[in-house]
Every structure is written in C-alpha cells, then in structure tokens.
Design an enzyme around this catalytic site. Structure first.
Site, mmCIF file in Angstrom:
data_model
loop_
_atom_site.group_PDB
_atom_site.id
_atom_site.type_symbol
_atom_site.label_atom_id
_atom_site.label_comp_id
_atom_site.label_asym_id
_atom_site.label_seq_id
_atom_site.Cartn_x
_atom_site.Cartn_y
_atom_site.Cartn_z
ATOM 1 C CD GLU A 172 -6.134 -3.702 16.752
ATOM 2 O OE1 GLU A 172 -6.107 -5.041 16.351
ATOM 3 O OE2 GLU A 172 -6.236 -2.975 16.391
ATOM 4 C CG ASP B 169 -3.234 -6.300 14.252
ATOM 5 O OD1 ASP B 169 -3.221 -5.151 14.126
ATOM 6 O OD2 ASP B 169 -3.726 -6.898 13.197
ATOM 7 C CG ASN B 170 -7.824 -7.167 13.582
ATOM 8 O OD1 ASN B 170 -8.257 -6.544 14.063
ATOM 9 N ND2 ASN B 170 -7.060 -6.827 12.567
ATOM 10 C CE LYS C 157 -3.605 3.069 9.824
ATOM 11 N NZ LYS C 157 -4.794 2.437 9.881
ATOM 12 C CE1 TYR C 158 -1.594 1.724 5.151
ATOM 13 C CE2 TYR C 158 -2.375 3.730 5.782
ATOM 14 C CZ TYR C 158 -2.784 2.540 5.573
ATOM 15 O OH TYR C 158 -3.826 1.451 5.951
ATOM 16 C CD GLN D 260 -2.351 -9.135 9.330
ATOM 17 O OE1 GLN D 260 -3.668 -8.982 9.515
ATOM 18 N NE2 GLN D 260 -1.943 -7.692 9.284
ATOM 19 C CG ASP E 9 -2.013 -5.435 1.725
ATOM 20 O OD1 ASP E 9 -3.564 -5.620 1.742
ATOM 21 O OD2 ASP E 9 -1.690 -4.319 2.547
ATOM 22 C CE LYS F 8 -3.983 -2.093 0.112
ATOM 23 N NZ LYS F 8 -4.706 -2.514 0.895
#
Lengths: 650, 650
Positions: A415, A386-387, A527-528, A315, A350, A255
């Site tokens: 999270e 995360d998640n 974040k990017y 992930q 991604d 991204k």
C-alpha cells in the site's frame, strides 16, 4: 591479466532478468519460463550451450539450449515449486563438435582424412579421464576405432571409412556430450526467479471492517459476525477478504469520528493506531473476539474458497507494549518524550513510527519479521502492508525474503501510494502486488497511458497492479456522479486488472459523500467509527459485481494483465481495450463510457483477431446480448442510464 | 542480515552506462558528460546526492547533483583528459537538511520551537567530531547559538528567534554540508567512461597499397613514393592514410595473381601473409624501405595534417619467425605440421592462425600487445585491426586497455565483417571504430533500417561506424553501374558516417571489374599484385571527394553520427535524411537518388526546423545552387546522369 584468458565464449544479454540479476523476476507456479541469451565465441568453432537451474539451494539441473538466429540461444524451464529458482547459462567451445562438423565437410569434399581422424582420436581420448568407468571404456573404444583399430596414431589406416563411420556414430556424440571438456566454459551470473501462487496474479479482494458487522447500531462486530457475513461476500465472487488491523487500538491521543483530534469516550478509534493494554501486533482487539474466533474465521473462509488477508501496519500507538519494552526502537526528543509521526507542521501524536536508523535495528527487524510469521502460524498468508514506503527498503528486501522462507506462497500487497519509482522499487524488493494510481486515472488518455506504462517492460516482470476503485482512504470525486460512475470504475478495475479489489460495503452501496467539499475522505469514515451497512438494499451493485467476478473466472484473458491492447474509438469518452489468453483461445473486448453523465457513441476499430470473413460477431457478457458487425468497425453507443459498458467475448 | 541495514537511500538506474558498468561508454575529449540517476529514500526525509568522478587512479572529485522531477537527479562532468574516467553517485539521508527544512515550516506555522531547536543543536553538535579545527569551532558556536547561548540543552530559551536565525544561516548550511554525516551513505557502483581523441569520432580514411606507387610498371613502390603521393591524398581532404600490412611477406604457399594457389616467381604476394626472413610484425618489407623511411612518411603526413594508420593482422605466414621461436603459439597436427587456417573443406596453407587456447597464452598476449606498442613508438596511433573476431574476446579486452595505458588516444578500427552481436561486442571491449554492413545496404529500406539501428541506444554509446563504399575485399555489384553508383555511395558514406573511408585509387577511378561474375573480388586485385593508378584521369571523382570532405569539415552536423532523421520522400529510390550539430546551429539535409540507372522525382516532407514562415530556403553544397520552396514539401528531381544527390544547408 585475467585468471584464464582462454575462456572464449561470451554469454550476454541473458533474459528475462531485472537489474543484472539483482532482483528476481516474478512468475506463477506452473509457468513455463522461456530463457534466451546471446551466446557466441570468436572464430568459427562450434559451441555448446546449456541452461542450468535449481530451486533454492537444491542441485543444479541441466538441459541443452538450442540456437536460434543471430547468436540467440533458447531454452525453457517449467516452474513447479513455490519459492526462488535461479538459472544460469554455461557454454564452451566444443572441439569435438567442431571436429565432427568439419570432418563431415572434408569427407563430403572427398579429402584424405588420415590426419583429421588422428586429430579426432586425440580429442576423444581427452575425454577418457573425465568419464566414469563405463563411459571411459566406450570412449577409448571409439578412439581406437577411429584410428583404425591400431591404437597408435602414427600407423597408417587400412580404411578411412571405418574411422569416419565411428566418428559419425550418435553413440559417440552422446558419450562426448556427457563428458565434454568444460575446463574453459563460461558460466553466466545466476538470475533469480520468484515463483508465486496463482492468487498472486489473479485475485479479487473485498475489504471490510469486521467491527461494522455487529448487526445493530453501536454494537461492535466480531469475527463471528464476519463468519455469518461470509456467504454475502462469497455470493459476489471474491476470493480474498481483507480486514484492516485487528489489533488492540491505543487510547492515548485516540482520534474521534471524522478524524477529530479529541475522541469521545465511546469512540472506537482507528485500527491503524496499533497497540494497547491487550497487546500489540500479535494480539487481537478483545472486542473482535479471541484467537480461536479468528481461527474459526480463517477456516470458514477457506471452506468457501476464500482467504483472509491481514493488514500489517508497522507503527505503534503510544500505548503499544513495544514503547516500554523496546524504547530503543523509537526516536527520543530532548524533552524526554518519544517522537510521534509528523509532516510539519502537522502532528500525528497518536502514532509512533519505528526508527529504522536506531542502533538496535537488528532486533527491530527480527521482531517485525516475527509479526508476519506469527500470523502465518495462525493460518494467514496474504498481507496488505500499510505504507511500506516509510520503512527502510533494505528491511523489506530482507524481511519479505525471510518470511517467504517460512511460507513461500505468502502474498504481500504494497500500500505505497507514493512516487512511481518507489512503488516499482518495492515490487523489485519482493512485494507481490501493489496498489496503483488507478483511482486518480479517469480520462481516456490517463487510463490508456497508465495501463500502457504498467504493461511495459520491465514492469511486467515485477510489478503486479491491484486495481481499486475505492479504499477507506480514497473517495475520488469521479464517484460523486453516483451509480454510472461506480459501474464504469468497477468494470474498468475488474477487466483491466487481473488483481482488483473494492472497499465494501461502501462500494456496492455507492457510498460517495465526502467529509467536506474537495476531500477524498468519507464523511463518517469507517476508519473512526462503527458503521451499519444495509447490504440488502435494492439498488446495490452486488449482482453486477457477482457477474463481473463470474466473467473473470470464466475468461482466462482477464486473469492476466498483459497483453492489453487499446483500440481506437471515435469518442473521447469511450475507452476500448482487449485482452487475450496465453493460448489465444479466449478474447475479451471491453468498451466503457467514461462519462457518467451523458450518452456517447463512436466508431470502434475492431481488433483484427475479432474479424472473420469481414464480419465480427460478439456476445456482451454483461447484457447477454449478441452483436454482429460488418466490416472492420462497430458503432458503439453507451448511455450511462442504461448501459455503461460492454464486456464482449467472441 | 546485511552488514548495515540502515543505509536508506537507493541509487538506481545510473546512466549512461553499458551492462551495469562492465564496459566503458565512449566519449570525446572536451565532451560534457551528462549523468542521471534515480535516487530516493523511504519516508519523507531530505537526501543529499553527490556525483564523484576521477581520471584513472586519481583522486575522486565531487560535486552536488541537483534534483529534477520524479526522483531523477542530474549532474555533468567535463571530460578533459584522454583515458578512462569513472564516476559514481553517493547519497545519504541528511538529518540536518531535514531538520532545517521542517523547522522553517514549523516557524511559518507559528509553532513553539523549543524542543526542535534542541534537536537541531544535537544534530549540529554531531558534526563537530567530523570537522577539522576551524570548522569544528564554528559548528560548535552555531550549536550554542541555536540553543540560546546557554550551552545546555535543558535550559529554557530566552528568545527562539535567535536560535531560529542561527539555524537558517547559510554559513551553517555550508559548514554542515562540508561535514555531513555520511556514515550511512549509499555508494553506487562506479561506471567507466573512455575518453578518446576527436579523430575517433570524426575522420576520413584513404586506403592505399604503397607498393603500387612505384611510378612504373612492375616497379615496387616505397614509403618515399607515398611521401611524394601525399599532396594528392591531402588535396581530397583525407586525414587518415591507411596502409595494408607493411611487413615482410612469406614465400611458402604464397598466393599468385587473382589469389591463385601457385605464385609465379615475380608475384609479390599478399601483404596479409605476414612474416619472412626479414622479420615479422615489427619488421618492414625491405622493398618498401627502411624504418627511417617509415619515420619520414609518418612525419611528412603529420606535416600535412594527416596520420598514417597501420593494419595489424595477427596471423603468420609459415615463414614468420614466431613459427620457429614460439611453436607453442600454434596448433600442431599429428603429422608434425602446423595447423594452417581452414574453413573446411577450404584450406589456407599460407596462413597460420595463433592458438589462443595454447598453454603459453600469457606470453602470446604480451607479444601481440608489444606489436602495437612497437608501432606506437614509431609514431603510429591509428590501427586497423584485421579480423579481430577470430581472436579471443578476452585478449582484446586486455590488449586494447593495455595499449591505451601506453597511449590513451590510440584509435582501433575493427575489421570484423561478421555477425552483428560480435561486432558490437568488440566495440564494448574497446574498439574505437568498426567497419559496417554499409557496403551491402543499398536500398532505401536497407539503409534506413540499418542507420536507425546504428543510431539506437546503447550503440550510440559504444559503437562508432566507419563507413566504406569499397574495400580491397569488397567490390559490391551496386558499383557495377559505374559513376552514378560511385557518387551515390560516397555521398551516403560521407554524410551518414562521421567516420568514413575509401579504398583508393580504386574508388575515385571507379574500378569495378569483378574477378568473375558474382564475385565481390576485384579482377587483378591489388591484394596480390602491383597496380598502376592513373590518378590524373579526367573522369576521376577526386574533385567530388574533395568537395565532400570540405563540406564535412565545414559542417559540425556531419561530424557526428546522431541524431540522424530520415524524411519521407514519395519515391522508393530517393533517400532523404538530416543531421544537426549539438548546438542546433548547423543543419545538413541530404537527398540521394539510390538508382544509378534512372532519374526519379518525389515530394520530400521537409524537416520542420527547415521551414520559416511557411517557406524553406536551402543551398546545395554540391551544386552550389539555391533552392526555395513554399509550404512543407519540396519536389526533388535527381537524374543520375546530371545530379545524383543534394547536400543542402540552410
């Protein structure tokens, strides 16, 4: 018919416990765990009730429980080791106790005790076979004395008072208690207790992206840069530094800035697109430094009383080594590609999620567990996960327990920004702390309701909120109002939550520009892309934050979540609540103006404990001003331009 | 690691249930049982959730549960048979549902569906092997249509809309639901439900000593005399006639009049000293008549819509046949005698308790059970059980369940005047109804607190109070005040308790002379001698009682215990509460003057449901007067000399 219907004691309503002992209640090392249960038998016989507990698979330790009123029995355990304790209750009808108790009444009424002493001698003799050598001898001796030294039950007594005195001897009571007849004892289920580190319950988190601390535009920051930045974070009083994933970032479908679907060649990508040529979840993005640099960072933080928390996001980017090494861990599409993440019609090409229903799930579980273990071996013991709600619950229950076997004081922050019952389930499964809905609770009613829910049973035994006014994913529009809004939110977070955190330096520098109107994403989100933060800006909230963390450290009342009591203030914009330390010695009363755009005033009904002789004196820890009020109410005036909040101590 | 970690659905907080399914919740035949649970999975896949239930060991029946908000799923069962039902919840991640749901979104977004239709065809093909012949054929046909009729997954589609239409076909949905992949389903525990007779929840009891109805002084009454007396009891509207033990009474240590330790030759003894030459718990005291007479009484009662309830008191007089036939069931003293009942220093030498810890306990249990079964065979199915709290809990749990296997609509009233947790435990173990502390709850605060407790969760699911203003054992001093006190107490009992009872004819004739000052025993207690009751006395409360039972039968609101709402009245002596029927159509509002010695008045805050257009009109069912009030309050004036209470209907 049941195996032995002669067990007469009922042990019921054992507490504290969660779901009948299915999950552990949570406590902190050093805590005194008070345990109670309803214990009773039929009829009028005396019962004895003991509490047994053990750490891990260790030996059971035992202590008596004491009866309170209404068939309630009580005892407590001091929790001195990390890890899992379990406790259970054992109780039985005790014929010796019953006999002794009745004998006293008979004697008091002047009854002939002949037969009763013989009954007692028989009960006492029954203990001989259960006792060890010394005890057995002593018990037999008592039995003989009770029946007048004759040794036979049928011979009439010379003097009942000899037998009675022996019966009432405390030494006999001890002997009989030590060798009680437990053959018909009722043993409760055993109930687990997770004992965790103090920091599980009281911590201040600071989130930073290491890559943004390179010190020059477009210069990728490193762990060494973060080491240099530590004094700054320390100066604000934080004790946990949390970094987004530090692993190699994938290039496939990377991204671009502002989450654009196509990246430019110099775009650094999202740290959550984990895995590339340099490795996966156990590797470090080369631009951040080496494993040695990481060790140096962990050590440098530790020297300053801080800890590094890592972000574990299970992930993979399409470039993750797992994709080739373990294709079975992913879903495959009929066209031969691997199934990327989706929320139809949205596609996240991604990111490849793991398939927790794959037939190779056992190996997947082991590997994911080993990620935690690897970083524990590198000196980390705090993980922000995360998640977690998109991975199987059964996996977490197993994994968190396994990791705690390796390091029992591991802290896991969930999270899971999802539905409440899922968040609470993850807490039951072993998550130490959890993010909350705090960011979206901004009005007086919303905050009151939500924190009442969080401080209600059974959540207080399992769910530890970690309160964040911002995260890299959530810029709430409340913060669009700028400085007074940021101040209100951090005062709330730091005083309502024993655990709280901020995403810096965005927070102290009051970053609040959304990507587009209505978005909770930041424009030019870190974040990017690499950011540069001018942390020495004159308007920074750094000093306020330092003050709040100082107050938190000085005031035990703020080091726990409950009890929190909300107080009546005659204004819809003023929120008042107080907390008290476990020993009652420390009290903090906070009043916040929730409207960043206007001054508000209102009469506050002071907590009773704050009033002495019709007066209340309080010291505002934020402004260091003293206040004194007559009567039971105080007029509070808060102007967001000058004073957003009071944090009073008595 | 667990057996299969791929079960992703969590089924939590299944309700209603008691102690995690350890005990049955109680319901009445014909009830609709509403069941709910928190059901969810990780991630975003669709789940399917079904409720299964069965009666006894019958086959499981299944129905879908429907999702409500906040992960709550709902369904209900109609309870159509007596006995034990159990229910459980089964839920799984459903890949077909998820795929179908996502496919619609993809289609709506205009995406190319090629690969997704292939994925779906594979999911659908997976159902073929689970399906029966017809279904399998139909499912395969759908799979073929979805991939464009080519039968191969690799061949490109001619027209996606054909496959899409097939995918959305409701017939396919039914086929897939019928043959869903449940291999990774989560199955909850199963939770028991006891379904009982309507009379378990709504009954009016009348206690009488048959021996007192001989019609002449010192003439021992018989079952035939009771038959002659039935019209009288029926005229008051009772439906259960409860008789103290009808068995032979022991002569050894028989108690005389007023519980004197020595009986005179003509003393009849206490019916609870069970067992003599003529037999034990399965025999009838010859003076009462024959078994045929008893059958005649049962039949005569039945003809009048009433039932005979027997008193089961598991204890023996020294003359009971068990004492010789089963000495192992009793405790033996070293002097060779059998242990009598005691509460040291008090001795009850006319009573031998069973030893529930004896090694022959299995035979004892079977024999005691057979006592219930025997009387069931004689046509009785309502039992008042004497002092159940002095017998082992495990025995009751087994015995009540066993008896219900013989006759599932058996009703057991627990006479456990003991500590609250024991009373509630007996209810959990299977007692249908229980005596209460009502007799000792006389003030406004006492009554409000107690009935709020009785109508709180979880008691409402297990504990059915049976409310008695007097018993042969309890003459409360409140009744010393005479007629207004008796009226107040029976109005309370009949309107607060769906089950209530009186000890007659002592109640309607307002017998209230204590044996001595401070005693709750009656002078010349019927427990120890024959009485003669002049039931035709002009001042009898017979008509009031008849009226109250009539009101109860006409008003469904009074046929259940909850909800009961207490209303504010500005007087410490006026108690007001209202009840409503399940359908909301029937409402009863009762106001009672709790002070039998003085008139009191106060403003009553009327229940909202009673006010229409700012007015409230009510009809007093006791006085048959109409009332109309303006606004939300009513001035209530109650003079015990004229009107003790109102029982209003709308």
């Amino acid at each position: 018919m049941m195996e032995d219907g002669r067990r007469r004691v009922v042990v019921d309503a054992v507490r504290p416990q969660i779901d009948g002992g299915q999950f552990a209640i949570k406590r902190i090392i050093g805590d005194e765990l008070a345990i109670e249960a309803d214990v009773f038998a039929d009829g009028h016989d005396e019962i004895v009730c003991v509490l047994q507990h053990r750490h891990g698979d260790g030996p059971w330790q035992e202590q008596p429980m004491r009866p309170s009123w209404n068939d309630l029995w009580l005892a407590s355990i001091r929790l001195e080791k990390f890890g899992t304790y379990e406790y259970r209750i054992v109780s039985w009808v005790d014929h010796f106790h019953t006999w002794r108790h009745d004998l006293r009444k008979r004697a008091d009424a002047g009854q002939n005790l002949d037969v009763d002493l013989q009954i007692g001698a028989k009960i006492i003799e029954g203990a001989v076979s259960r006792a060890s050598g010394e005890d057995a001898k002593a018990i037999r001796n008592f039995a003989d004395r009770i029946v007048g030294g004759t040794g036979t039950a049928s011979k009439p007594f010379v003097d009942q008072s000899i037998g009675y005195a022996a019966a009432m001897d405390d030494a006999l009571l001890s002997l009989m208690d030590r060798n009680a007849d437990r053959s018909l004892a009722t043993i409760s289920k055993s109930y687990p207790v997770a004992v965790e580190d103090v920091r599980a319950a009281f911590s201040s988190w600071y989130e930073l992206f290491p890559r943004s601390y390179g010190g020059a535009p477009n210069k990728h920051g490193t762990f060494r840069d973060v080491i240099a930045h530590l004094p700054y974070v320390e100066s604000m009083g934080f004790d946990v530094i949390y970094m987004p994933p530090i692993h190699p970032i994938g290039t496939a479908f990377r991204k671009g800035k502002n989450n654009q679907t196509t990246a430019q060649p110099d775009d650094v990508g999202s740290p959550w697109a984990i895995g590339g040529k340099a490795g996966g979840h156990k590797a470090i993005l080369p631009e951040l430094g080496t494993l040695a640099d990481f060790h140096a960072l962990v050590a440098a933080a530790k020297e300053r009383g801080m800890e590094i928390a890592l972000d574990i996001a299970f992930q993979c980017s399409p470039d993750h080594p797992y994709v080739k090494e373990h294709p079975a861990w992913f879903k495959h599409r009929p066209d031969g590609t691997i199934q990327y993440a989706e929320n139809p019609p949205k596609k996240y090409q991604d990111i490849y999620p793991f398939d927790f229903e794959c037939s190779d799930w056992r190996a997947l579980w082991e590997e994911l567990k080993s990620v935690f273990v690897y970083w524990i071996e590198q000196g980390v013991r705090i993980f922000r996960v995360d998640n977690p709600h998109t991975k199987a619950f059964s996996f977490w229950q197993w994994c968190l327990a396994e990791v705690k076997k390796v390091r029992p004081d591991t802290i896991f922050l969930s999270e899971a920004f999802t539905r409440p019952k899922i968040m609470y389930r993850l807490a039951k499964l072993g998550y130490t702390q959890s993010y909350t809905y705090f960011t979206w609770r901004n009005t007086k009613q919303e905050l009151t309701e939500y924190f009442r829910e969080l401080s209600s049973h059974p959540l207080t035994d399992i769910f530890r909120p970690n309160i964040w006014p911002n995260t890299p994913d959530i810029l709430h529009e409340f913060l669009h109002a700028g400085r007074p809004a940021f101040i209100a939110r951090i005062v709330l977070a730091a005083t309502l939550g024993a655990n709280f955190g901020i995403y810096g330096a965005a927070f102290e520098l009051m970053e609040n520009t959304p990507r587009e109107p209505g978005s909770e994403e930041y424009l030019h989100s870190e974040k990017y892309e690499l950011k540069q933060w001018d942390v020495n800006r004159a308007d920074s909230l750094r000093e306020l934050i330092a003050k709040l963390n100082g107050i938190r450290k000085a005031h035990p009342a703020l080091q726990r979540n409950t009890p929190v009591e909300f107080h009546k203030v005659e204004s819809d914009h003023l929120l008042a609540y107080s907390k008290v330390s476990a020993d009652g010695a420390d009290r903090v009363l906070t009043v916040v103006n929730l409207d960043p755009r206007a001054a508000h005033a209102g009469w506050l009904e002071l907590p009773e404990a704050w009033i002495n002789d019709g007066k209340c004196e309080a010291h505002d820890l934020l402004t260091e001003k003293n206040f004194a009020w007559e009567g039971s109410r105080a007029l509070i005036e808060l102007d967001p331009q000058t004073t957003v909040a009071h944090v009073f101590t008595k």
